[in-house]
Design an enzyme around this catalytic site. Structure first.
Site, PDB file in Angstrom:
ATOM      1  N   CYS A   1      54.642  11.498   9.292  1.00  0.00           N
ATOM      2  CA  CYS A   1      54.382  12.711   8.519  1.00  0.00           C
ATOM      3  C   CYS A   1      53.106  13.345   9.054  1.00  0.00           C
ATOM      4  O   CYS A   1      52.073  12.675   9.186  1.00  0.00           O
ATOM      5  CB  CYS A   1      54.230  12.355   7.042  1.00  0.00           C
ATOM      6  SG  CYS A   1      53.745  13.757   6.008  1.00  0.00           S
TER       7      CYS A   1
ATOM      8  N   CYS B   1      58.587  13.555   2.496  1.00  0.00           N
ATOM      9  CA  CYS B   1      57.798  12.348   2.694  1.00  0.00           C
ATOM     10  C   CYS B   1      57.646  11.625   1.365  1.00  0.00           C
ATOM     11  O   CYS B   1      57.248  12.234   0.365  1.00  0.00           O
ATOM     12  CB  CYS B   1      56.425  12.707   3.263  1.00  0.00           C
ATOM     13  SG  CYS B   1      55.319  11.285   3.452  1.00  0.00           S
TER      14      CYS B   1
ATOM     15  N   CYS C   1      65.754   9.174  13.598  1.00  0.00           N
ATOM     16  CA  CYS C   1      66.282   7.999  12.910  1.00  0.00           C
ATOM     17  C   CYS C   1      65.243   7.567  11.875  1.00  0.00           C
ATOM     18  O   CYS C   1      64.153   7.124  12.239  1.00  0.00           O
ATOM     19  CB  CYS C   1      66.534   6.917  13.959  1.00  0.00           C
ATOM     20  SG  CYS C   1      67.506   5.551  13.411  1.00  0.00           S
TER      21      CYS C   1
ATOM     22  N   CYS D   1      50.212  13.193   6.045  1.00  0.00           N
ATOM     23  CA  CYS D   1      49.580  11.958   5.577  1.00  0.00           C
ATOM     24  C   CYS D   1      49.630  10.823   6.591  1.00  0.00           C
ATOM     25  O   CYS D   1      49.004   9.787   6.385  1.00  0.00           O
ATOM     26  CB  CYS D   1      50.188  11.511   4.259  1.00  0.00           C
ATOM     27  SG  CYS D   1      51.881  10.898   4.372  1.00  0.00           S
TER      28      CYS D   1
END
Length: 154
Positions: free
Chosen positions: A102, A53, A125, A105
């Site tokens: 994510c 991330c 994607c 977060c």
């Protein structure tokens, strides 16, 4: 169960991480934007390593799960760990899709579709600006200062 701490960043940590983002990263990660196809820096990346991330550093995908989908965005058939992704029903733009974020977060990553290769038949994607890349053998990022960041796959 993940061996990574999935506790969300504190407000102060989040603000510090957001301060380091470019305008395009903010638009995609925080406002659920999409980068233009065929322009992302990781679309043609062939190096071995781990995609994390961009905001909090959580490992999201291994390079071994990356494939060329022909769609113009980096695509993966399985996540680093399923619990590292959140899946949200997305009805924007007149269609029904599954957004992936994510799990730590909440940053927007992209979408997942049921047209990928075996064994999962999923195509995750992703927007390149949602990701950071760590070469195999290098330590994974630890922007939250929680320690225990492990090296990416060899």
């Amino acid at each position: 169960m993940s061996r990574f701490d999935l506790t969300p960043p504190t407000q102060a940590q989040r603000e510090a991480l957001i301060a380091g983002l470019s305008g395009e990263e903010r638009r995609v990660l925080l406002q659920h934007g999409t980068e233009a196809p065929f322009c992302g820096v990781f679309l043609d990346n062939k190096r071995e390593g781990t995609y994390c991330c961009r905001l909090c550093g959580l490992p999201l995908f291994r390079s071994s799960a990356k494939f060329d989908s022909g769609t113009g965005w980096p695509s993966f058939f399985e996540p680093y760990a399923e619990e590292h992704l959140g899946r949200i029903r997305d009805t924007s733009h007149g269609m029904i899709r599954t957004e992936i974020v994510c799990a730590r977060c909440g940053s927007h990553l992209g979408h997942v579709f049921p047209d990928g290769p075996p064994p999962t038949f999923e195509r995750h994607c992703l927007n390149s600006v949602s990701l950071a890349f760590v070469d195999a053998g290098e330590p994974l990022p630890d922007p939250l200062g929680r320690g225990g960041a492990e090296a990416g796959p060899a």
